[in-house]
Design an enzyme around this catalytic site. Structure first.
Site, PDB file in Angstrom:
ATOM      1  N   ARG A  26       0.996  -0.813  -0.434  1.00 30.89           N
ATOM      2  CA  ARG A  26      -0.370  -0.155  -0.193  1.00 30.89           C
ATOM      3  C   ARG A  26       0.674   0.792  -0.211  1.00 30.89           C
ATOM      4  NH1 ARG A  26      -4.889   0.320   1.560  1.00 30.89           N
ATOM      5  NH2 ARG A  26      -4.952  -1.618   2.254  1.00 30.89           N
TER       6      ARG A  26
ATOM      7  N   MET B 253     -11.651   3.533  -3.577  1.00 25.29           N
ATOM      8  CA  MET B 253     -12.215   1.982  -2.386  1.00 25.29           C
ATOM      9  C   MET B 253     -10.764   1.896  -1.835  1.00 25.29           C
ATOM     10  SD  MET B 253     -15.433   2.698  -2.972  1.00 25.29           S
ATOM     11  CE  MET B 253     -16.511   1.099  -2.321  1.00 25.29           C
TER      12      MET B 253
ATOM     13  N   ASN C 284     -13.292  13.352   1.375  1.00 21.71           N
ATOM     14  CA  ASN C 284     -13.528  12.834   1.070  1.00 21.71           C
ATOM     15  C   ASN C 284     -15.422  13.193   0.843  1.00 21.71           C
ATOM     16  OD1 ASN C 284     -13.208  10.047   0.396  1.00 21.71           O
ATOM     17  ND2 ASN C 284     -14.757   8.912   2.380  1.00 21.71           N
TER      18      ASN C 284
ATOM     19  N   HIS D 260     -19.159  11.227   1.697  1.00 27.04           N
ATOM     20  CA  HIS D 260     -19.108   9.727   2.335  1.00 27.04           C
ATOM     21  C   HIS D 260     -20.706   9.315   2.290  1.00 27.04           C
ATOM     22  CE1 HIS D 260     -19.711   5.536   4.319  1.00 27.04           C
ATOM     23  NE2 HIS D 260     -20.021   5.609   4.599  1.00 27.04           N
TER      24      HIS D 260
ATOM     25  N   ASP E 110      -8.437  12.102   7.500  1.00 27.31           N
ATOM     26  CA  ASP E 110      -7.482  11.882   8.674  1.00 27.31           C
ATOM     27  C   ASP E 110      -6.712   9.776   8.133  1.00 27.31           C
ATOM     28  OD1 ASP E 110      -9.386   9.906   9.684  1.00 27.31           O
ATOM     29  OD2 ASP E 110      -8.988  11.889  11.198  1.00 27.31           O
TER      30      ASP E 110
HETATM   31  C1  GRF Z   1     -20.518   7.598  -3.516  1.00 27.73           C
HETATM   32  O1  GRF Z   1     -21.543   6.865  -2.830  1.00 27.73           O
HETATM   33  C2  GRF Z   1     -19.791   8.337  -2.651  1.00 27.73           C
HETATM   34  O2  GRF Z   1     -20.145   8.976  -1.613  1.00 27.73           O
HETATM   35  C3  GRF Z   1     -18.379   6.803  -2.323  1.00 27.73           C
HETATM   36  O3  GRF Z   1     -18.617   5.964  -3.576  1.00 27.73           O
HETATM   37  C4  GRF Z   1     -19.567   6.774  -4.464  1.00 27.73           C
HETATM   38  C5  GRF Z   1     -18.884   7.174  -5.461  1.00 27.73           C
HETATM   39  O4  GRF Z   1     -19.411   7.668  -6.978  1.00 27.73           O
HETATM   40  N1  GRF Z   1     -17.964   7.306  -1.347  1.00 27.73           N
HETATM   41  P1  GRF Z   1     -19.348   7.978  -8.455  1.00 27.73           P
HETATM   42  O5  GRF Z   1     -18.000   6.919  -8.671  1.00 27.73           O
HETATM   43  O6  GRF Z   1     -18.480   9.102  -7.539  1.00 27.73           O
HETATM   44  O7  GRF Z   1     -19.937   8.297  -8.941  1.00 27.73           O
END
Ligand code: GRF
Length: 206
Positions: free
Chosen positions: A70, A95, A112, A114, A146
């Site tokens: 990583r 991811m 980020n 979420h 973080d």
């Molecule tokens: C989104 O739901 C985001 O919140 C999460 O992953 C998804 C990514 O969607 N982290 P996209 O690739 O931006 O369409």
């Protein structure tokens, strides 16, 4: 009047890239004093990366399988970001967890998004977690990154109702509409307003 400074941004993504496109659209509407300096994906055929190329943006595939660890992979990304002159990093459906080395390289200028109202439902399948918990309100969170999983000071949150007949898909779609508003809003505020971090709290204002 002097033109507003345009901040170069690096985007990391692994898939669809709709949040990346929402940032790019906000830039094109002149709502965000930024430019996307490079889009990097650990997935070579990620639709978001393909779209970046179609838009004529710098796009780099850095498959994580090509690196021994990583840390080594993250160093490649750091090198690519530095080469592009990126001053902020926006994770847009990236991811993989970032190494401490990566976070140290850019913190606090890593964002980020979420699909939950953090700190509820971090990690994978946030919308499924929300349905399973029976909450009546869900939403999305843009936060500084973080070393933890979906932790870090919260910048913007937007809420949506959870409806009785929602499925994971219908809830995710409702949240995504708000994601596309929240991400440009959060980045714009961070770029144009003074802010400070106090403990876990990000506070706007001088
Ligand atoms: C989104 O739901 C985001 O919140 C999460 O992953 C998804 C990514 O969607 N982290 P996209 O690739 O931006 O369409």
């Amino acid at each position: 009047m002097a033109a507003a400074r345009v901040t170069p941004i690096g985007v990391l993504l692994s898939g669809r890239g709709s949040n990346f496109l929402a940032l790019q659209a906000a830039i094109e509407r002149a709502e965000l004093p930024a430019r996307i300096a490079v889009v990097i994906s650990n997935v070579a055929d990620a639709p978001g990366l393909v779209r970046a190329r179609e838009l004529g943006l710098a796009a780099r595939a850095l498959p994580h399988g090509e690196s021994a660890s990583r840390e080594a992979h993250d160093q490649r990304m750091l090198d690519a970001l530095a080469e592009a002159g990126a001053e902020w990093v926006c994770l847009a459906g990236y991811m993989r967890l970032l190494s401490a080395r990566f976070v140290a390289g850019y913190a606090p200028r890593i964002l980020n998004i979420h699909p939950s109202l953090l700190p509820a439902f971090p990690g994978l399948h946030a919308q499924r977690q929300a349905l399973a918990a029976g909450v009546r309100v869900a939403g999305c969170t843009v936060h500084l990154v973080d070393e933890g999983l979906d932790s870090g000071p919260i910048v913007v949150q937007r809420a949506v109702p959870v409806l009785d007949d929602d499925t994971e898909e219908t809830l995710a779609a409702r949240i995504l509409v708000e994601e596309h508003r929240a991400y440009p809003e959060a980045l714009r505020r961070l770029l144009v307003e003074p802010w400070a971090i106090e403990g876990r709290r990000l506070r706007f204002g001088a």
